[in-house]
Design a protein around this motif. Structure first.
Motif, mmCIF file in Angstrom:
data_model
loop_
_atom_site.group_PDB
_atom_site.id
_atom_site.type_symbol
_atom_site.label_atom_id
_atom_site.label_comp_id
_atom_site.label_asym_id
_atom_site.label_seq_id
_atom_site.Cartn_x
_atom_site.Cartn_y
_atom_site.Cartn_z
ATOM 1 N N SER A 38 0.852 -0.276 17.259
ATOM 2 C CA SER A 38 0.714 -0.837 15.904
ATOM 3 C C SER A 38 -0.655 -0.516 15.311
ATOM 4 C CB SER A 38 0.966 -2.345 15.912
ATOM 5 O OG SER A 38 -0.137 -3.058 16.435
ATOM 6 N N ASP A 75 1.488 -6.104 10.340
ATOM 7 C CA ASP A 75 1.400 -7.079 11.432
ATOM 8 C C ASP A 75 2.316 -8.278 11.201
ATOM 9 O OD1 ASP A 75 -0.454 -5.423 12.580
ATOM 10 O OD2 ASP A 75 -2.183 -6.721 12.171
ATOM 11 N N ASN A 78 5.849 -7.674 12.436
ATOM 12 C CA ASN A 78 5.976 -7.157 13.799
ATOM 13 C C ASN A 78 5.911 -8.335 14.774
ATOM 14 O OD1 ASN A 78 5.385 -6.102 16.396
ATOM 15 N ND2 ASN A 78 4.588 -4.226 15.486
#
Length: 116
Positions: A38, A75, A78
């Protein structure tokens, strides 16, 4: 592809056992692969984190696709990053001057030896 550096600070809870566990989570063999993916997917080319007592200092080298807002949006959707962030909040605390919920704060550069 051009890049720039961003620097951030964050504090850890001042507890030696928690600090050692935090360092363990950030060791090469313990960092979750989904987290490193990520980070790279957001446009962060390289990242280093240093520690002094309970103060963390992070240097990020980012490409032109990176923005803090884009990273925050990525973020937020996720689940693995959210799990990691919730776990890290067990170790981290907001530095002085942080807004509610803020932990990593961008630092202001005040000196550079070699100006381009």
């Amino acid at each position: 592809m051009s890049s720039k550096k961003l620097c951030y600070a964050c504090d850890l809870i001042d507890n030696p056992e928690l600090i050692e566990l935090y360092k363990h989570y950030h060791s090469k063999d313990s960092t979750w692969p989904e987290i490193t993916k990520s980070i790279k997917d957001s446009g962060i080319v390289d990242m280093e984190i240093y520690i002094l007592a309970n103060r963390l200092f992070m240097i990020m080298e980012v490409d032109e696709t990176f923005t803090p807002e884009r990273k925050q949006k990525m973020d937020a959707v996720n689940p693995k990053v959210q799990e990691w962030e919730n776990l890290m909040w067990e170790f981290q605390q907001a530095p002085p001057g942080a807004k509610d919920g803020e932990k990593w704060m961008e630092m202001e550069q005040i000196f550079r030896l070699n100006h381009d």
